[in-house]
Scaffold this active site. Structure first.
Site, mmCIF file in Angstrom:
data_model
loop_
_atom_site.group_PDB
_atom_site.id
_atom_site.type_symbol
_atom_site.label_atom_id
_atom_site.label_comp_id
_atom_site.label_asym_id
_atom_site.label_seq_id
_atom_site.Cartn_x
_atom_site.Cartn_y
_atom_site.Cartn_z
ATOM 1 N N SER A 195 36.537 45.824 36.107
ATOM 2 C CA SER A 195 37.737 45.274 36.749
ATOM 3 C C SER A 195 37.295 44.453 37.958
ATOM 4 O O SER A 195 36.499 44.931 38.780
ATOM 5 C CB SER A 195 38.624 46.428 37.203
ATOM 6 N N CYS A 320 46.432 54.481 41.547
ATOM 7 C CA CYS A 320 47.163 54.020 40.367
ATOM 8 C C CYS A 320 48.243 55.019 39.984
ATOM 9 O O CYS A 320 49.186 54.682 39.302
ATOM 10 C CB CYS A 320 46.224 53.802 39.192
HETATM 11 N N1 PLP Z 1 39.374 52.623 35.432
HETATM 12 C C1 PLP Z 1 39.210 53.137 36.647
HETATM 13 C C2 PLP Z 1 38.141 54.172 36.861
HETATM 14 C C3 PLP Z 1 40.020 52.728 37.718
HETATM 15 O O1 PLP Z 1 39.834 53.249 38.923
HETATM 16 C C4 PLP Z 1 41.027 51.771 37.467
HETATM 17 C C5 PLP Z 1 41.966 51.362 38.552
HETATM 18 O O2 PLP Z 1 42.207 52.101 39.479
HETATM 19 C C6 PLP Z 1 41.151 51.236 36.184
HETATM 20 C C7 PLP Z 1 40.318 51.692 35.179
HETATM 21 C C8 PLP Z 1 42.191 50.191 35.848
HETATM 22 O O3 PLP Z 1 41.731 48.925 36.294
HETATM 23 P P1 PLP Z 1 42.718 47.664 36.411
HETATM 24 O O4 PLP Z 1 43.397 47.803 37.736
HETATM 25 O O5 PLP Z 1 41.805 46.472 36.358
HETATM 26 O O6 PLP Z 1 43.647 47.671 35.262
#
Ligand code: PLP
Length: 376
Positions: A195, A320
């Site tokens: 990301s 998130c």
């Molecule tokens: N994977 C992990 C470990 C994350 O911390 C996050 C976001 O917090 C994501 C995936 C998702 O990434 P994106 O924001 O690019 O969708």
């Protein structure tokens, strides 16, 4: 520019690096569609391909192995949607991987997780005892480092074993990228999610890095972009920003010891003010930029709001999933008592963090706890 005086929430989103901003502004001047054959199209294509090289370099991959997506959520969903009969994963995975794996039809086998936040991958061996008929087409997914605790997972060991038995291996490298050296071939995985905004690039752009020779059915279809692997007109400016952030992050890997020193100073300072603080996953190999800690008797939401009023941005659990008041799945998997887990705060630092930021955080921390003592 962030609105908080002290921004300590890099694992949620790192501030945009100046290099990324400059690259994006320049790319916005490029009008063409990267698929067009005329000059404007070729200019856009050149921006995309230059960025692809930088992203590939960050993870020791070949440029052709990098497939741009709308972010790691899409990359993780793509892996999950590939029609596996069996997927093995740990409950510490990010929701963008865990939820689609759990919600699909098919068998799910979960690794247990130690008190240190590290998945017990010896259980992969158990998978191989199952017959092919029971397993069908099988995959293993293990994140490189946890977004909440920073605990690093034994991905290379797992991949070596799993691939020997013909399982597809995926890793979510979102939090490890730019914080740990990564080499796709040495890691031995088939696919890896990235990301941009966790490394100082823009939000809404990411990649799935798919090892040369590995295949996954397309997830977003209806166009020939990304060598027919991911349809949709490339977001040229975002990709340019991702490339610039990847380049800066590759350079900054050499300065991780400075980040670790800041994190250690932060943890020492916190313990100086609140000696009953417990650092989560402190016995595990941990990302240098992440500190997750609990303070018995305190509620994370209250601390977070008080810190916010002091101009300090931190996180309680995974950003998130913030907004939901509940115990984090990762902390639950580590068998942390629910009342302790409810007090968990996460501080995550990065490229623009200074010693002054740590001093200001500690000043705020001290002030909050002093006024709590007076009120008590
Ligand atoms: N994977 C992990 C470990 C994350 O911390 C996050 C976001 O917090 C994501 C995936 C998702 O990434 P994106 O924001 O690019 O969708």
């Amino acid at each position: 520019m962030t609105t908080e005086a002290v921004y300590l929430d890099y694992n949620a989103s790192a501030p945009l690096r100046p290099e990324a901003r400059t690259a994006m502004i320049a790319a916005l001047e490029v009008d063409g569609n990267a698929s067009s054959v005329h000059r404007c199209g070729r200019d856009a294509r050149a921006v995309v391909e230059a960025a692809r090289e930088e992203v590939a370099a960050l993870v020791g991959a070949k440029p052709a192995e990098v497939i741009f997506t709308s972010g790691a959520t899409e990359s993780n969903n793509w892996f999950a949607a590939a029609g596996w009969d069996t997927v093995m994963l740990a409950p510490i995975e990010h929701d963008s991987l865990y939820a689609p794996v759990r919600n699909r039809a098919g068998k799910v086998i979960e690794f247990s997780v130690g008190k240190d936040g590290v998945a017990d991958v010896s259980e992969v061996a158990g998978l191989t005892l199952l017959s092919n008929a029971e397993l069908g087409c099988a995959a293993v997914s293990l994140q490189m480092a946890n977004n909440e605790t920073g605990a690093c997972q034994p991905v290379a060991e797992t991949a070596a074993f799993a691939r020997e038995h013909g399982f597809f291996v995926h890793t979510d490298a979102v939090q490890a990228a730019g914080r740990l050296p990564i080499n796709l071939a040495h890691l031995g995985v088939d696919a890896l999610s990235l990301s941009a905004h966790k490394i100082g690039g823009p939000k809404g752009i990411g990649a799935l890095v798919l090892r040369d020779g590995a295949t996954l059915p397309s997830f977003v279809t209806g166009g020939g972009q990304e060598r027919r692997r991911r349809a949709g007109t490339e977001n040229v400016a975002a990709i340019a920003g991702f490339g610039a952030a990847a380049r800066a992050s590759t350079r900054d890997l050499a300065t991780m010891s400075k980040i670790a020193a800041l994190r250690d100073a932060l943890e020492d300072g916190i313990k100086g003010v609140t000696p009953n603080t417990e650092i989560i996953a402190k016995d595990a190999p941990r990302l240098a930029n992440t500190s997750c800690f609990v303070c018995a008797g305190k509620r994370a939401e209250t601390l977070l709001i008080k810190l916010d009023l002091e101009g300090v941005a931190v996180s309680s659990g995974a950003a998130c999933s913030s907004g939901k008041v509940g115990v984090s799945r990762a902390l639950e998997a580590m068998a942390l008592a629910p009342e302790l887990a409810q007090s968990a705060l996460r501080i995550s630092i990065g490229h623009a963090t200074t010693r002054e930021d740590i001093t200001l955080f500690l000043k705020a921390w001290k002030g909050i706890h002093r006024s709590d003592q007076i009120a008590a």
